[in-house]
Design an enzyme around this catalytic site. Structure first.
Site, PDB file in Angstrom:
ATOM      1  N   PHE A   1      32.563 -44.125  52.924  1.00  0.00           N
ATOM      2  CA  PHE A   1      32.343 -45.150  51.912  1.00  0.00           C
ATOM      3  C   PHE A   1      32.154 -44.486  50.550  1.00  0.00           C
ATOM      4  O   PHE A   1      32.607 -44.983  49.526  1.00  0.00           O
ATOM      5  CB  PHE A   1      31.116 -45.990  52.279  1.00  0.00           C
TER       6      PHE A   1
ATOM      7  N   ARG B   1      29.373 -26.027  43.346  1.00  0.00           N
ATOM      8  CA  ARG B   1      28.510 -27.197  43.171  1.00  0.00           C
ATOM      9  C   ARG B   1      29.040 -28.337  44.041  1.00  0.00           C
ATOM     10  O   ARG B   1      30.230 -28.644  44.017  1.00  0.00           O
ATOM     11  CB  ARG B   1      28.472 -27.646  41.703  1.00  0.00           C
TER      12      ARG B   1
ATOM     13  N   GLU C   1      28.493 -60.105  41.130  1.00  0.00           N
ATOM     14  CA  GLU C   1      27.357 -59.733  41.969  1.00  0.00           C
ATOM     15  C   GLU C   1      26.212 -60.735  41.841  1.00  0.00           C
ATOM     16  O   GLU C   1      25.488 -60.988  42.806  1.00  0.00           O
ATOM     17  CB  GLU C   1      26.874 -58.333  41.598  1.00  0.00           C
TER      18      GLU C   1
ATOM     19  N   GLU D   1      24.589 -62.144  45.144  1.00  0.00           N
ATOM     20  CA  GLU D   1      23.253 -61.694  45.520  1.00  0.00           C
ATOM     21  C   GLU D   1      22.151 -62.700  45.205  1.00  0.00           C
ATOM     22  O   GLU D   1      21.050 -62.591  45.762  1.00  0.00           O
ATOM     23  CB  GLU D   1      22.931 -60.363  44.821  1.00  0.00           C
TER      24      GLU D   1
ATOM     25  N   SER E   1      21.572 -39.108  38.111  1.00  0.00           N
ATOM     26  CA  SER E   1      21.261 -37.743  38.546  1.00  0.00           C
ATOM     27  C   SER E   1      22.463 -36.840  38.340  1.00  0.00           C
ATOM     28  O   SER E   1      23.174 -36.486  39.281  1.00  0.00           O
ATOM     29  CB  SER E   1      20.848 -37.746  40.034  1.00  0.00           C
ATOM     30  N   PRO E   2      22.739 -36.447  37.086  1.00  0.00           N
ATOM     31  CA  PRO E   2      23.972 -35.700  36.794  1.00  0.00           C
ATOM     32  C   PRO E   2      24.020 -34.307  37.402  1.00  0.00           C
ATOM     33  O   PRO E   2      25.081 -33.680  37.389  1.00  0.00           O
ATOM     34  CB  PRO E   2      23.978 -35.632  35.259  1.00  0.00           C
TER      35      PRO E   2
ATOM     36  N   GLU F   1      29.245 -57.500  54.984  1.00  0.00           N
ATOM     37  CA  GLU F   1      28.945 -56.196  54.405  1.00  0.00           C
ATOM     38  C   GLU F   1      27.545 -55.728  54.788  1.00  0.00           C
ATOM     39  O   GLU F   1      27.046 -54.743  54.266  1.00  0.00           O
ATOM     40  CB  GLU F   1      29.076 -56.258  52.871  1.00  0.00           C
TER      41      GLU F   1
END
Length: 211
Positions: free
Chosen positions: A27, A50, A112, A116, A133-134, A162
């Site tokens: 996924f 990395r 969404e 939702e 979170s680069p 889903e």
């Protein structure tokens, strides 16, 4: 005041990708990159490896009803919170990842909101676009606040095919400081949006009050 420039001296041209592998594709995708980049003291560094968690663009929205003075949040199970949090059911913004080619972040989040929380959003205003979170993922998240009529809002939503099981709840905007202090909301997008609304609520009330 410091006289150091906050503009990085480097750009994409200062990184050389020597090899890219994809050891996992599900996924989500994980790539392994061997690369080198320029150093501040001059010259190129040695090659490094990395791992990169590859994710499509994502977006989130905080629905706000200025007439009622309410916001809407959603609660759902999150596997990443399973082993360290008191409960892996997390209170957060409506959010989603792009799964349609060419779909804008605004269109994504409107879709969404219906899935939702059963909400049709009106005017939307961007809050921030940031990298969660680069150091390990290329994910980029755009956060919005959206005008909504929250009369009668709330309930159980989601796409069963889903695996979604989502509870939508309304909260008084006056309770945001206490909610933040409680630590019950502990994901970045929600913290950013709730604190932004505290700073901008009066302006939004003036602009959206007649909608």
């Amino acid at each position: 005041m410091s006289n150091h420039s906050l503009t990085p001296p480097f750009g994409p041209q200062d990184v050389e990708v020597l090899e890219r592998e994809t050891p996992f594709q599900g996924f989500f995708r994980v790539d392994t990159l061997t690369l080198r980049h320029k150093h501040y003291n001059g010259g190129w560094g040695e090659p490094v490896r990395r791992e990169l968690f590859v994710r499509p663009p994502a977006a989130a929205v905080l629905p706000y009803d200025p007439a009622r003075g309410e916001i809407l949040l959603v609660e759902q199970f999150r596997v990443g919170a399973l082993e360290w949090r008191d409960t892996p059911w997390c209170l957060e913004l409506i959010a989603g990842i792009a799964d349609k080619d060419g779909e804008s972040a605004a269109d994504l989040i409107r879709r969404e909101a219906v899935e939702e929380a059963g909400l049709t959003l009106g005017t939307m205003e961007p809050i921030a676009a940031y990298m969660p979170s680069p150091g390990g993922t290329n994910e980029r998240l755009q956060v919005f606040v959206g005008h909504a009529d929250l009369a009668g809002a709330g309930g159980i939503f989601g796409c069963p095919d889903e695996g979604e099981d989502i509870r939508a709840v309304t909260v008084s905007a006056d309770d945001i400081p206490a909610l933040l202090e409680s630590g019950q909301v502990d994901n970045a997008a929600s913290l950013i949006a709730l604190q932004w609304l505290l700073l901008n609520r009066a302006r939004l009330d003036a602009a959206w009050g007649g909608q």
